[in-house]
Design an enzyme around this catalytic site. Structure first.
Site, PDB file in Angstrom:
ATOM      1  N   THR A  48      69.719 -22.724 -23.037  1.00  0.00           N
ATOM      2  CA  THR A  48      70.976 -22.230 -22.209  1.00  0.00           C
ATOM      3  C   THR A  48      72.149 -22.582 -22.944  1.00  0.00           C
ATOM      4  OG1 THR A  48      69.721 -22.944 -19.972  1.00  0.00           O
ATOM      5  CG2 THR A  48      72.048 -21.996 -19.990  1.00  0.00           C
ATOM      6  N   LYS A 164      59.021 -30.784 -18.726  1.00  0.00           N
ATOM      7  CA  LYS A 164      59.774 -29.631 -18.002  1.00  0.00           C
ATOM      8  C   LYS A 164      58.864 -28.445 -18.124  1.00  0.00           C
ATOM      9  CE  LYS A 164      63.837 -26.359 -18.431  1.00  0.00           C
ATOM     10  NZ  LYS A 164      64.840 -25.920 -19.271  1.00  0.00           N
ATOM     11  N   ILE A 206      65.289 -29.190 -14.422  1.00  0.00           N
ATOM     12  CA  ILE A 206      66.365 -28.897 -15.548  1.00  0.00           C
ATOM     13  C   ILE A 206      66.903 -27.426 -15.194  1.00  0.00           C
ATOM     14  CG2 ILE A 206      66.619 -28.890 -17.973  1.00  0.00           C
ATOM     15  CD1 ILE A 206      64.553 -31.245 -18.472  1.00  0.00           C
TER      16      ILE A 206
END
Length: 295
Positions: A48, A164, A206
């Protein structure tokens, strides 16, 4: 038992940019706002954060800046994964020396790897890391799936503490939890699967959603941990339309549009990414307004 890096929502934070490069003024304000909204941690220079188009100098600069700005208020996790293991080791060492609390290591992309190669690569990075390592499985982007049996081997490493999981495959994540037990913490990598993964023993998410809605994303986790599973589920489902809008174009295109509309930098991405289509952007902003954002 290994120490948990964080519990709750960690924001996979965008990297504000302008025509001169990184907009550190906007980035600093965004970091302060996120901390003030009560997120559990910040992940800097991840997907991101457009890590794939940051120069080496920029990558290191945003990690250092984030660490300094957060100033130990919450954990900072630095994205340092690469499809070049030697470079990942170099960047991981830098992040640790800069003061990051942990690193996030994506599976190798493009050249990919066998499961044997994944074990060798992640082990080499973890052996050289001065801070705890969080694995990152996102096969839709990397073309490389980190299998539960492989994670079970890696979870025995004292410096590999969490994963993750963004495969989207709940059955795979359930098997991972079954095989690994307390050897590794699991974080959701998909905002539409926070509650399902928490129900499998996950420690949080996350999140991309927590860029525009940090407090509400954290609330999903907080409600679940407090025993209000129904409340967590209700909030998760209420926010699904906004989650869908944040992924109607490839991440981080919508997230950058959202944060720009909130005053955190320009709606500027680096090629091959381009700004969000106008119709999609209007739909995103409408949903943000419905959830309390003034945009």
């Amino acid at each position: 038992m290994k120490k948990t890096v964080f519990s709750g929502a960690a924001t996979a934070i965008v990297t504000p940019m302008n025509e001169n490069g990184i907009d550190f003024e906007a980035f600093g304000r965004l970091i302060d706002w996120q901390v003030g909204q009560g997120v559990a941690a910040i992940v800097v220079a991840g997907t991101t954060g457009e890590s794939s188009t940051l120069t080496d100098e920029e990558h290191k600069a945003v990690i250092s800046f984030c660490v300094e700005r957060v100033a130990h208020r919450i954990p900072v996790i630095a994205g340092t994964g690469s499809n070049d293991t030697a470079y990942a080791i170099e960047l991981t060492k830098f992040a640790g020396e800069a003061g990051a609390d942990a690193v996030l290591l994506v599976t190798p992309y493009y050249n990919k790897a066998t499961q044997k190669g994944l074990i060798a690569s992640f082990t080499a990075i973890a052996d050289n890391s001065p801070v705890p390592c969080i694995l990152y499985n996102v096969p839709s982007r990397t073309g490389c799936n980190l299998l539960p049996e492989t994670v079970a081997v890696l979870a025995k490493h004292p410096n590999i503490v969490a994963i993750k999981e963004a495969s989207g495959n709940i059955s795979q994540i359930a098997k991972l939890a079954s095989l690994c037990g307390d050897d590794i913490d699991i974080y959701s990598g998909n905002d539409d699967q926070i509650v399902p993964i928490l129900s499998l023993g996950g420690k949080g998410v996350i999140s991309v959603l927590s860029n525009p809605l940090p407090a509400l994303t954290e609330e999903i986790c907080d409600r679940f941990f407090a025993g209000d599973v129904a409340g967590a589920r209700k909030l998760q489902l209420k926010l699904l339309p906004l989650v869908d809008a944040l992924f109607c174009e490839v991440n981080p295109i919508p997230a950058k549009a959202a944060m720009s509309a909130m005053g955190y930098g320009e709606n500027l991405l680096r090629l091959p990414l381009t700004p969000m289509e106008d119709a999609n952007r209007e739909g995103l902003l409408s949903l943000m307004r419905e959830n309390g954002r003034k945009v």
